[in-house]
Design an enzyme around this catalytic site. Structure first.
Site, mmCIF file in Angstrom:
data_model
loop_
_atom_site.group_PDB
_atom_site.id
_atom_site.type_symbol
_atom_site.label_atom_id
_atom_site.label_comp_id
_atom_site.label_asym_id
_atom_site.label_seq_id
_atom_site.Cartn_x
_atom_site.Cartn_y
_atom_site.Cartn_z
ATOM 1 N N HIS A 160 9.663 -9.599 73.581
ATOM 2 C CA HIS A 160 10.780 -9.299 72.678
ATOM 3 C C HIS A 160 10.410 -9.628 71.239
ATOM 4 O O HIS A 160 10.729 -8.866 70.319
ATOM 5 C CB HIS A 160 12.016 -10.095 73.103
ATOM 6 C CG HIS A 160 13.164 -9.976 72.161
ATOM 7 N ND1 HIS A 160 13.868 -8.809 71.983
ATOM 8 C CD2 HIS A 160 13.723 -10.886 71.316
ATOM 9 C CE1 HIS A 160 14.820 -9.003 71.081
ATOM 10 N NE2 HIS A 160 14.745 -10.253 70.662
ATOM 11 N N GLN A 219 7.459 -9.635 69.801
ATOM 12 C CA GLN A 219 6.516 -8.642 69.286
ATOM 13 C C GLN A 219 7.228 -7.317 69.000
ATOM 14 O O GLN A 219 6.979 -6.669 67.992
ATOM 15 C CB GLN A 219 5.368 -8.437 70.279
ATOM 16 C CG GLN A 219 4.462 -9.630 70.414
ATOM 17 C CD GLN A 219 3.705 -9.941 69.139
ATOM 18 O OE1 GLN A 219 3.181 -9.074 68.466
ATOM 19 N NE2 GLN A 219 3.662 -11.215 68.800
ATOM 20 N N ASP A 220 8.116 -6.943 69.890
ATOM 21 C CA ASP A 220 8.896 -5.723 69.702
ATOM 22 C C ASP A 220 9.765 -5.835 68.456
ATOM 23 O O ASP A 220 9.870 -4.893 67.668
ATOM 24 C CB ASP A 220 9.753 -5.455 70.936
ATOM 25 C CG ASP A 220 10.583 -4.193 70.798
ATOM 26 O OD1 ASP A 220 9.998 -3.110 70.568
ATOM 27 O OD2 ASP A 220 11.824 -4.291 70.913
ATOM 28 N N HIS A 221 10.373 -6.991 68.282
ATOM 29 C CA HIS A 221 11.237 -7.237 67.126
ATOM 30 C C HIS A 221 10.440 -7.094 65.830
ATOM 31 O O HIS A 221 10.903 -6.472 64.865
ATOM 32 C CB HIS A 221 11.823 -8.643 67.252
ATOM 33 C CG HIS A 221 13.170 -8.812 66.653
ATOM 34 N ND1 HIS A 221 14.249 -8.050 66.995
ATOM 35 C CD2 HIS A 221 13.605 -9.672 65.700
ATOM 36 C CE1 HIS A 221 15.297 -8.435 66.304
ATOM 37 N NE2 HIS A 221 14.926 -9.427 65.507
#
Length: 105
Positions: free
Chosen positions: A77, A79-81
Site C-alpha cells: 500500500h 509503494q502504491d500510495h
C-alpha cells in the site's frame, strides 16, 4: 515488521498523501486563477515527494545490504500510495499549465 521499516512505510504513506493533497489544492488554485498559490502547492507536493523518496531509499538500501523486509499489505500500500502521488503531481503540473494557457487568452 521492524520499527525502522514500519517508520519508513508510514513515511511513504504520509508524505505521499501530503503530496497528493497539495497537488489537488494546486489544481483548485489554478482553476480559481491563483497561479502563485498553485505554484507554491506544487512546490510543497514536490518537497513531500522528496521526503517520501528518502524513506523509500532507506528501505532499498536495507534490502541491498541483505536485510530483507517482510512484504506485507501495508508495504505494498505504501509503494502504491507513493506511485499514485507521483503520477498525480505530474498530472497536476500539466493541468495547471492548461489553466495558465486558458488564462492568457
Amino acid at each position: 515488521m521492524e520499527q525502522q521499516n514500519l517508520e519508513a512505510v508510514m513515511g511513504l504513506i504520509m508524505y505521499g498523501g501530503n503530496a497528493k493533497s497539495d497537488a489537488m489544492e494546486a489544481i483548485a488554485a489554478a482553476k480559481a486563477g491563483d497561479f502563485e498559490l498553485a505554484d507554491q502547492k506544487v512546490a510543497d507536493a514536490e518537497e513531500s515527494l522528496v521526503q517520501a523518496h528518502h524513506a523509500q531509499t532507506g528501505m532499498l538500501t536495507q534490502e541491498a545490504q541483505g536485510n530483507h523486509m517482510e512484504v506485507t499489505l501495508l508495504t505494498v500500500h505504501s509503494q502504491d500510495h507513493l506511485m499514485t502521488s507521483i503520477a498525480f503531481t505530474d498530472l497536476a503540473k500539466e493541468i495547471i499549465d492548461l489553466y495558465r494557457r486558458m488564462d492568457n487568452k
